[in-house]
Scaffold this motif. Structure first.
Motif, PDB file in Angstrom:
ATOM      1  N   VAL A   1      20.434 -21.761  53.525  1.00 57.57           N
ATOM      2  CA  VAL A   1      19.038 -21.485  53.191  1.00 57.57           C
ATOM      3  C   VAL A   1      18.454 -22.679  52.455  1.00 57.57           C
ATOM      4  N   VAL A   2      17.132 -22.810  52.564  1.00 59.12           N
ATOM      5  CA  VAL A   2      16.444 -23.948  51.965  1.00 59.12           C
ATOM      6  C   VAL A   2      16.307 -23.740  50.465  1.00 59.12           C
ATOM      7  N   GLY A   3      16.613 -24.799  49.720  1.00 55.67           N
ATOM      8  CA  GLY A   3      16.476 -24.730  48.263  1.00 55.67           C
ATOM      9  C   GLY A   3      15.018 -24.712  47.834  1.00 55.67           C
ATOM     10  N   THR A   4      14.765 -24.299  46.619  1.00 53.98           N
ATOM     11  CA  THR A   4      13.386 -24.201  46.096  1.00 53.98           C
ATOM     12  C   THR A   4      12.748 -25.560  45.899  1.00 53.98           C
ATOM     13  N   GLU A   5      13.562 -26.620  45.841  1.00 54.07           N
ATOM     14  CA  GLU A   5      13.006 -27.949  45.624  1.00 54.07           C
ATOM     15  C   GLU A   5      12.402 -28.545  46.889  1.00 54.07           C
ATOM     16  N   ASN A   6      12.635 -27.886  48.032  1.00 49.33           N
ATOM     17  CA  ASN A   6      12.155 -28.457  49.290  1.00 49.33           C
ATOM     18  C   ASN A   6      10.641 -28.375  49.368  1.00 49.33           C
ATOM     19  N   PRO A   7       9.959 -29.484  49.553  1.00 56.93           N
ATOM     20  CA  PRO A   7       8.506 -29.479  49.577  1.00 56.93           C
ATOM     21  C   PRO A   7       7.924 -28.730  50.768  1.00 56.93           C
ATOM     22  N   GLU A   8       8.756 -28.510  51.819  1.00 58.45           N
ATOM     23  CA  GLU A   8       8.225 -27.818  52.986  1.00 58.45           C
ATOM     24  C   GLU A   8       8.072 -26.329  52.743  1.00 58.45           C
TER      25      GLU A   8
ATOM     26  N   TYR B   1      30.630 -12.973  54.376  1.00 58.74           N
ATOM     27  CA  TYR B   1      29.299 -13.540  54.502  1.00 58.74           C
ATOM     28  C   TYR B   1      28.961 -14.329  53.241  1.00 58.74           C
ATOM     29  N   THR B   2      28.557 -15.583  53.413  1.00 58.37           N
ATOM     30  CA  THR B   2      28.178 -16.409  52.265  1.00 58.37           C
ATOM     31  C   THR B   2      26.871 -17.110  52.573  1.00 58.37           C
ATOM     32  N   GLU B   3      26.155 -17.436  51.505  1.00 59.44           N
ATOM     33  CA  GLU B   3      24.927 -18.211  51.649  1.00 59.44           C
ATOM     34  C   GLU B   3      25.061 -19.499  50.860  1.00 59.44           C
ATOM     35  N   ARG B   4      24.684 -20.603  51.497  1.00 61.67           N
ATOM     36  CA  ARG B   4      24.735 -21.913  50.853  1.00 61.67           C
ATOM     37  C   ARG B   4      23.298 -22.436  50.732  1.00 61.67           C
ATOM     38  N   VAL B   5      22.923 -22.829  49.530  1.00 60.77           N
ATOM     39  CA  VAL B   5      21.585 -23.382  49.306  1.00 60.77           C
ATOM     40  C   VAL B   5      21.678 -24.903  49.407  1.00 60.77           C
ATOM     41  N   VAL B   6      20.945 -25.449  50.364  1.00 67.10           N
ATOM     42  CA  VAL B   6      20.916 -26.899  50.553  1.00 67.10           C
ATOM     43  C   VAL B   6      19.463 -27.337  50.687  1.00 67.10           C
ATOM     44  N   ASN B   7      19.214 -28.613  50.499  1.00 65.28           N
ATOM     45  CA  ASN B   7      17.841 -29.119  50.510  1.00 65.28           C
ATOM     46  C   ASN B   7      17.563 -30.081  51.657  1.00 65.28           C
TER      47      ASN B   7
END
Length: 831
Positions: free
Chosen positions: A661-668, A715-721
């Motif tokens: 999933v997209v991290g909160t820092e992603n400007p998009e 099931y796991t979720e990885r936060v990446v940017n």
């Protein structure tokens, strides 16, 4: 009795210096010498033919039309009307040389046709094809008998029976080599209708050769007497000699050649000489020389020797010498001989009734075998294909004074018109869309949990087999949801188009393989039949497709559509080396995969084979697998998870799903986006990416709800940017996994894979698939890259008969994981 010192009555004029010229500077006219005149004639024939091929190409006309028309243009009907042109380029004294060279070309062409024909195919041809062949011959033959009485009145005094036989054969024959080219052009070669047409044409061709031999024997002997009987008996003896003496000798030559080594030039020269010897013998016996060449080619076993002979002779014979024969047929055709309204009326009537007779006879048998009406009519038009055999019949008939100029011209025009109308008629009549209208592109997601999962597996070499069988076994076939596997062995076509005869459902027969390709097919079929016997609820149906690599994807898609499969599995074009790296096997495999991805009627998976035999074993020979799914989002990833979810129900299998999933820092992803979308006062437009994200969220939420009590699924979720963090997270995955299942990600733009495609080696695998398949990836595991059917998003899911109302519920309702004992005791499902 004349005295011994009397001179001979026959005077022979021989000009030894009239072969080659001394040159125009010596005052010689090259057209007065046989060699330069023949070369000029050959150039004119080839150039005229090629120009007509180019002009008729948009109309998709077979090459035989251009070759006969070229001869008609050069003959007395068009350019030959000029006496200056005829006397300069085609004088009477040059006809002998021209016809001799044309017959040599014909001799070797018929030899090649015999080499490419498989007698085993004729033996295994079903009753359907045999009855269609005979029904398509009887009515035109009867029509030929009727018209023979109208035409015979104006011909030379020849026995009516001989004239009937020639005319009947000319109207009832189907040209097998020309039909193969027409079917290849129309992309019908590997369809059911194409296979029936080819099999029927084979039977028709063999009958035509028998009738032709009888017709020639009758033509050369005015009465059916002892001489005619000797011609027939000696020809039969020649066939027996070829079968029981020549064929074993050729088989010995093949055995003396080591596998993989080229056939000796000495043996090739012996066989090519044998063609001329066979032609000489049959001509001396009283049948046509091409009959001997054809039989000689027919007894040569299929294999490397046949391929070598085709490669050596094909271009020279069919490209240079064969057009001479058709051109001579055109040169003999004088359209002006068809004079008078009554004669043109007879011509039109012959064309209509002969064509209608062929269609009617074929359609009658087709309807008896429950072939659809339009397919039966299409088959009838295809069986009207004329060409080589008919031209031989007509030329022999003209040479033997059975046919006069008018009859000959009428029959040549009949052949041209009947062959020319085939492609337009079949294009209008044959609409595969009618047949496949309810198909609507099946996928794994859209397959009901209580119906069979139909899978098409493509195999290039036996090396692809073990991993694919392990993968299929791990898909958890059950009594409620069995697995139906169509195994398609893909073989490259070598040689001419007439060899493109596809033999499907070729089960093992117990006989030794005739060549390397057949040995590979037997090995593949045996492996999958063993899998069918030992695995529960699995049915296997083997098929073989032989076609050029450039059109092989059409065969794959056609079989997938015909068999209503939901999933195609393709082998990756690279294979693992001893040191763990990946090397390309055949660049053509990659092109095939790319074409299938672009044209497939269902979902597609490309399997990167690095071995799939995990060390963990459960009951019997069953192997447990540790499966990992990388989920970023989009229809491809949802399809990949659906397939992995089905596999997770197999005893002993474990499944790890990693959602990025997209991290909160992603400007998009601005933090205010959710507030705007939830505000009822703001009018918003839902884009495709937002709709995909909503479907992903619903999909994953249902998935997490279903796996709450299953210990074998993590099931796991990885936060990446960004792409770099995604690559790092994938590289850190536990190396215990032996199979990665990922979506191709076609059409999905995500910041999580941004920049990953910049250094991509294989874009057809997508960003994640290319990373996992690359040689520098630390863990060497097998990878299955799945592409969801590209057109299914535009379809209404409720329109497919196999589709429930909520397509996401389909794979969610998968059968629960059975115990090892119950799984191992399940009975196999027959095909």
């Amino acid at each position: 009795m004349p005295p011994l010192n009397a001179s001979e009555d026959t005077i022979i004029c021989y000009a030894p210096l009239m072969i080659t010229t001394q040159g125009i500077w010596q005052g010689d006219n090259p057209l007065k010498y046989s060699l330069p005149l023949f070369l000029l004639q050959l150039i004119l024939v080839v150039v005229t033919t090629r120009i007509l091929v180019f002009l008729l190409k948009p109309f998709r006309q077979p090459r035989v039309i251009s070759e006969i028309l070229g001869g008609v243009i050069l003959g007395p009907s068009v350019l030959g009307r000029s006496t200056v042109f005829t006397n300069a380029v085609f004088p009477l004294n040059s006809v002998t040389v021209l016809e001799t060279m044309a017959n040599i070309g014909l001799l070797y062409f018929l030899f090649l046709v015999g080499v490419e024909m498989d007698i085993a195919v004729i033996r295994h041809t079903g009753r359907k094809a045999i009855f269609i062949a005979f029904a398509g011959m009887i009515l035109p033959f009867l029509i030929g008998i009727s018209f023979s009485y109208l035409l015979h009145e104006r011909t030379q005094p020849v026995k009516q029976g001989t004239f009937i036989l020639f005319l009947g054969v000319a109207l009832s024959v189907t040209a097998f080599p020309v039909l193969a080219r027409v079917l290849a052009e129309l992309k019908l070669l590997n369809t059911d209708i194409g296979r029936i047409a080819m099999s029927s044409a084979l039977v028709n061709d063999m009958c035509a050769w028998v009738l032709l031999a009888v017709a020639i024997a009758l033509a050369e002997n005015e009465n059916i007497n002892l001489a005619t009987l000797w011609v027939v008996l000696s020809s039969a003896g020649f066939i027996m000699f070829c079968v029981y003496v020549v064929r074993p000798m050729v088989s010995w030559i093949i055995q003396k050649t080591p596998e993989g080594e080229p056939v000796s030039d000495f043996y090739i020269a012996v066989i090519l000489t044998g063609v001329m010897i066979s032609g000489f013998i049959t001509d001396a016996l009283g049948t046509h020389s091409v009959f001997g060449a054809f039989i000689f080619g027919l007894v040569i076993p299929n294999g490397p020797l046949g391929v070598t002979l085709i490669e050596r002779l094909e271009d020279f014979v069919s490209g240079l010498l064969l057009p001479l024969f058709f051109a001579i047929s055109g040169l003999k055709t004088e359209i002006g001989a068809i004079d008078g309204v009554d004669t043109w009326g007879i011509l039109a009537l012959v064309i209509v009734l002969a064509c209608a007779g062929k269609v009617a006879g074929t359609l009658l048998v087709a309807l008896l075998y429950q072939i659809p009406f339009y397919d039966g009519v299409t088959l009838g038009f295809l069986m009207n294909t004329k060409g080589l055999v008919e031209m031989i019949v007509l030329n022999v008939g003209k040479d033997q004074k059975v046919l006069d100029d008018k009859s000959f011209a009428i029959m040549v025009v009949v052949a041209l018109v009947m062959t020319a109308i085939i492609t337009p008629a079949v294009t209008v009549l044959h609409k595969p869309s009618r047949r496949f209208a309810p198909y609507k592109g099946r996928t794994i997601l859209k397959t009901k949990p209580d119906s069979e999962l139909r899978t098409l597996v493509c195999i290039h070499t036996p090396r692809n087999v073990p991993t694919i069988i392990n993968l299929l076994e791990a898909t958890n076939p059950t009594s409620k949801s069995p697995l139906c596997v169509y195994v398609l062995h893909l073989v490259e076509l070598t040689g001419r188009a007439s060899a493109m005869l596809i033999v499907h459902n070729s089960r093992r027969t117990g006989r030794p393989a005739a060549n390397r390709t057949q040995a590979q097919s037997d090995h593949i079929i045996n492996a999958f039949e063993t899998f069918e016997q030992h695995a529960g609820n699995v049915s296997v149906q083997p098929l073989t497709a032989i076609s050029p690599y450039s059109t092989m994807h059409e065969d794959i898609c056609s079989v997938a559509e015909d068999k209503r499969v939901a999933f195609i599995i393709l082998p990756f074009h690279k294979q693992q080396t001893v040191d763990g790296g990946m090397e390309a096997t055949n660049p053509a495999y990659r092109v095939i995969n790319q074409n299938v991805l672009a044209n497939s009627p269902c979902s597609v998976g490309i399997l990167v084979d690095r071995g799939l035999s995990a060390a963990t074993k459960i009951a019997g020979n069953q192997i447990a697998h540790h499966i990992a799914v990388v989920f970023i989002g989009g229809p491809d990833d949802r399809e990949a998870l659906a397939f992995a979810w089905r596999m997770s129900a197999y005893p002993g299998n474990t499944l790890t799903v990693m959602r990025f999933v997209v991290g909160t820092e992603n400007p998009e992803q601005p933090s205010s986006s959710n507030r705007v979308q939830n505000d009822p006062r703001v009018l918003t437009v839902v884009t495709d990416s937002e709709r995909d994200k909503q479907e992903d969220d619903e999909f994953i939420n249902q998935f997490k709800t279903r796996i709450a009590n299953e210990d074998s699924i993590i099931y796991t979720e990885r936060v990446v940017n960004n792409g770099e963090e995604t690559v790092a997270a994938i590289r850190s995955v536990d190396p215990v996994h032996d199979l990665f299942i990922v979506g191709r990600g076609q059409g999905v733009a995500s910041s999580l894979t941004a920049g990953m495609t910049d250094w991509s080696e294989c874009p057809e695998l997508g960003a994640i698939g290319d990373l996992l398949a690359s040689s520098d990836f630390a863990t060497t595991v097998s990878v299955l890259v799945i592409q969801h059917y590209v057109g299914s998003d535009l379809d209404d899911f409720s329109t497919s008969p196999d589709t429930p109302t909520n397509h996401q519920q389909t794979f969610m309702n998968r059968s629960p994981k059975p115990s090892s004992s119950s799984s191992s005791s399940s009975s196999p499902r027959g095909s």
